[in-house]
Design a protein around this motif. Structure first.
Motif, short mmCIF file in Angstrom:
data_model
loop_
_atom_site.label_atom_id
_atom_site.label_comp_id
_atom_site.label_asym_id
_atom_site.label_seq_id
_atom_site.Cartn_x
_atom_site.Cartn_y
_atom_site.Cartn_z
N GLN A 215 0.84 -1.19 0.00
CA GLN A 215 0.00 0.00 0.00
C GLN A 215 0.87 1.24 0.00
N VAL A 216 0.48 2.20 -0.79
CA VAL A 216 1.18 3.49 -0.87
C VAL A 216 0.17 4.59 -0.59
N GLN A 217 0.53 5.50 0.27
CA GLN A 217 -0.32 6.66 0.54
C GLN A 217 0.32 7.88 -0.11
N LEU A 218 -0.50 8.69 -0.74
CA LEU A 218 -0.02 9.86 -1.46
C LEU A 218 -0.74 11.10 -0.98
N LEU A 219 0.01 12.18 -0.82
CA LEU A 219 -0.58 13.43 -0.37
C LEU A 219 -0.01 14.57 -1.19
N GLU A 220 -0.90 15.21 -1.96
CA GLU A 220 -0.49 16.33 -2.79
C GLU A 220 -0.57 17.65 -2.03
N SER A 221 0.23 18.59 -2.48
CA SER A 221 0.18 19.94 -1.94
C SER A 221 0.72 20.89 -3.00
N GLY A 222 0.51 22.18 -2.75
CA GLY A 222 1.07 23.19 -3.63
C GLY A 222 0.11 23.83 -4.59
N GLY A 223 -1.12 23.37 -4.61
CA GLY A 223 -2.11 24.00 -5.48
C GLY A 223 -2.44 25.40 -5.01
N GLY A 224 -3.16 26.12 -5.86
CA GLY A 224 -3.54 27.47 -5.48
C GLY A 224 -4.16 28.23 -6.62
N ARG B 237 -4.86 6.17 -17.06
CA ARG B 237 -5.37 6.33 -15.69
C ARG B 237 -5.65 4.97 -15.05
N SER B 238 -6.20 4.05 -15.82
CA SER B 238 -6.61 2.75 -15.28
C SER B 238 -5.45 1.90 -14.80
N MET B 239 -4.22 2.26 -15.18
CA MET B 239 -3.07 1.46 -14.79
C MET B 239 -2.54 1.83 -13.41
N TYR B 240 -3.07 2.86 -12.82
CA TYR B 240 -2.57 3.32 -11.52
C TYR B 240 -3.51 2.89 -10.41
N ASN B 241 -2.94 2.25 -9.43
CA ASN B 241 -3.75 1.74 -8.32
C ASN B 241 -3.76 2.65 -7.10
N TYR B 242 -2.82 3.56 -7.05
CA TYR B 242 -2.70 4.41 -5.86
C TYR B 242 -2.85 5.87 -6.27
N TRP B 243 -3.70 6.57 -5.52
CA TRP B 243 -4.03 7.95 -5.84
C TRP B 243 -4.03 8.81 -4.59
N GLY B 244 -3.65 10.06 -4.77
CA GLY B 244 -3.83 11.04 -3.71
C GLY B 244 -5.22 11.63 -3.78
N GLN B 245 -5.48 12.58 -2.88
CA GLN B 245 -6.82 13.18 -2.82
C GLN B 245 -6.97 14.37 -3.75
N GLY B 246 -5.83 14.82 -4.30
CA GLY B 246 -5.87 15.92 -5.26
C GLY B 246 -5.62 17.27 -4.63
N THR B 247 -5.14 18.18 -5.46
CA THR B 247 -4.95 19.56 -5.04
C THR B 247 -5.47 20.48 -6.14
N GLN B 248 -6.21 21.51 -5.75
CA GLN B 248 -6.87 22.38 -6.73
C GLN B 248 -5.88 23.40 -7.29
N VAL B 249 -5.86 23.51 -8.59
CA VAL B 249 -5.12 24.58 -9.27
C VAL B 249 -6.13 25.39 -10.07
N THR B 250 -6.16 26.68 -9.80
CA THR B 250 -7.06 27.59 -10.51
C THR B 250 -6.23 28.67 -11.17
N VAL B 251 -6.41 28.79 -12.48
CA VAL B 251 -5.66 29.78 -13.25
C VAL B 251 -6.65 30.78 -13.82
#
Length: 122
Positions: free
Chosen positions: A1-10, A106-120
């Motif tokens: 199991q791999v846990q992923l956590l994104e950051s840096g969006g804005g 996309r279907s080949m990846y089993n581990y995902w983070g929760q996402g980070t929002q980027v607004t431009v």
């Protein structure tokens, strides 16, 4: 199991830069290929970039080539996405993904983070 956590969006203006980070924990990070995907409201989750376990090979969506750079630091269990010259149409939730093999699918990846929002904005 791999846990992923994104950051840096804005919230950034068109033409600006942003660097996303993804921290991985769990199994040996260096065993995994890593990727970034993005999903705009009402749209599919699309491939952005991927990097192989040793960082020696990368793949990019054609639309981001020359502007985005994916990189990883296996000593720190981190993967990054440097995004330059951002465009309003790149507004999306950006997701970090991991799996044993690198893929553009996309279907080949089993581990995902929760996402980070980027607004431009323009």
């Amino acid at each position: 199991q791999v846990q992923l956590l994104e950051s840096g969006g804005g919230l950034v203006q068109a033409g600006d830069s942003l660097r996303l980070s993804c921290a991985a924990s769990g199994r040996t990070f260096s065993n995994y290929a890593m990727a970034w995907f993005r999903q705009a409201p009402g749209k599919e989750r699309d491939f952005v970039a991927a990097i192989r376990w040793n960082g020696r090979s990368t793949d990019y969506n054609e639309s981001v080539k020359g502007r985005f750079t994916i990189a990883r630091d296996n000593a720190k269990n981190m993967v990054y996405l440097q995004m330059n010259s951002l465009k309003p149409e790149e507004t999306a939730v950006y997701y970090c993904a991991a799996d044993s093999r690198s893929s553009l699918l996309r279907s080949m990846y089993n581990y995902w983070g929760q996402g980070t929002q980027v607004t431009v904005f323009s």
